[in-house]
Scaffold this active site. Structure first.
Site, PDB file in Angstrom:
ATOM      1  N   SER A 132      54.808  33.318  42.597  1.00 33.49           N
ATOM      2  CA  SER A 132      54.444  34.347  43.589  1.00 33.49           C
ATOM      3  C   SER A 132      53.437  33.781  44.576  1.00 33.49           C
ATOM      4  CB  SER A 132      53.857  35.594  42.889  1.00 33.49           C
ATOM      5  OG  SER A 132      52.597  35.275  42.353  1.00 33.49           O
ATOM      6  N   TYR A 155      34.432  32.481  39.677  1.00 32.39           N
ATOM      7  CA  TYR A 155      35.469  32.032  40.620  1.00 32.39           C
ATOM      8  C   TYR A 155      34.906  30.957  41.556  1.00 32.39           C
ATOM      9  CZ  TYR A 155      39.154  32.072  44.106  1.00 32.39           C
ATOM     10  OH  TYR A 155      40.168  31.692  44.955  1.00 32.39           O
TER      11      TYR A 155
END
Ligand SMILES: NC(=O)c1ccc[n+]([C@@H]2O[C@H](COP(=O)([O-])OP(=O)(O)OC[C@H]3O[C@@H](n4cnc5c(N)ncnc54)[C@H](OP(=O)(O)O)[C@@H]3O)[C@@H](O)[C@H]2O)c1
Length: 283
Positions: A13, A164
């Site tokens: 994706s 992150y």
């Protein structure tokens, strides 16, 4: 890209799928990875159905687990006698702390350790296929990152943003250190920020307070095809032949954060990653 083999991780994706489709359309044989066998095969079949993109292979592997990365590398080595390009793209954001099968924090394990281990396991094949390219998808968020060697796994005080940003800074430092170690091997290592792109990014575990803001922001984000532009450019363009150890945004080399150029920290991160991935220093 005719005659070349490319592996794009996280190709089911978003940016990875658009990257795989773009490289397949240029004539490359492309392998994509994803966690779920049916979803991975469906994505591969979708790209194969595009005219001019016949050779697309799906490899199912949960790359947050080191055993999954090792199995994936073995399958790739069995399937591709030569490997010209590796695009380390799979990654994500988790608002809450999750622990992998190896007992590691999920963001660090998937975003940094998985590409570190996969690259190491495929390196001999890439070198044997030289000139070869290793491209790692980082983020502009790396600039807010800090490698917290005292708490790499976010055990003390987890924040999704911090985990992150740390992992994306690790992507940049890994690439720079890799390029130094690959000097003269005919294999280049580059890293990039893809832009702010409308994908499934972060959807698995989103902070409730961000959900509405993200829904609105999505309207202004770029498409996955736009997000794949720099990855495709670095994987295929003759303009970047031999260019290594650089950070790119919008197909242009850019300066990354000051912390990313800390060579002592990069060497330390390499050693810690080697230990955490269960590899000997020589491997
Ligand atoms: N979107 C942005 O604005 C943006 C900005 C800067 C950087 N990036 C970076 O771009 C890269 C791609 O992100 P995206 O936005 O395209 O996200 P995405 O749409 O969520 O795609 C993530 C891909 O990674 C795969 N993946 C997730 N967890 C996995 C695991 N444990 N093992 C193997 N594969 C796994 C997914 O496959 P399955 O779900 O099928 O397993 C999917 O193909 C990431 O590295 C991200 O940090 C994105």
């Amino acid at each position: 890209m005719a005659g070349k083999s490319v592996l794009v991780t996280g190709g089911t994706s978003g940016i990875g799928k658009a990257t795989a489709a773009g490289l397949a359309a240029l004539g490359a044989r492309v392998g994509i990875t994803g966690r779920d066998p049916a979803r991975t095969e469906a994505a591969a079949a979708g790209i194969r159905a595009t005219p001019g993109s016949p050779a697309v292979d799906g490899f199912a592997a949960d790359m947050s687990a080191q055993a999954g990365v090792r199995r994936l590398a073995a399958q790739v080595l069995d399937t591709y006698p030569r490997l010209d390009v590796l695009v380390n793209n799979a990654g994500g954001f988790w608002a809450h702390r999750h622990v992998t099968a190896d007992g590691l924090e999920h963001t660090f394990a998937l975003n940094h350790l998985a590409p570190f281990l996969l690259t190491s396991l495929l390196l001999d094949r890439l070198a044997a296929s030289a000139p070869a390219r290793i491209i790692t998808v980082s983020s502009g968020a790396h600039a807010r990152g800090r490698i917290d060697f005292d708490d790499l796994q976010g055990k003390r005080d987890y924040s999704g943003q911090r985990a992150y940003s740390q992992s994306k800074l690790a992507n940049v430092m890994f690439t720079y250190e890799l390029s130094r170690r690959l000097d003269g091997a005919g294999v280049t290592a580059t890293v990039l920020h893809p832009g702010v792109i409308r994908t499934s990014f972060g959807a698995e575990d989103q902070a409730a307070y961000l959900a509405v803001m993200i829904r609105v922001a999505r309207l202004f984000m770029k498409t996955p095809a736009q997000g794949a532009g720099t990855s495709i450019y670095l994987a295929s363009s003759p303009e970047v032949e031999g260019i290594t150890g650089r950070y790119f945004v919008n197909r242009k080399p850019r300066t990354s954060s000051k912390a990313s150029y800390d060579t002592a920290a990069a060497a330390r991160l390499w050693q810690v990653s080697t230990d955490l991935a269960g590899m000997t220093a020589t491997a």
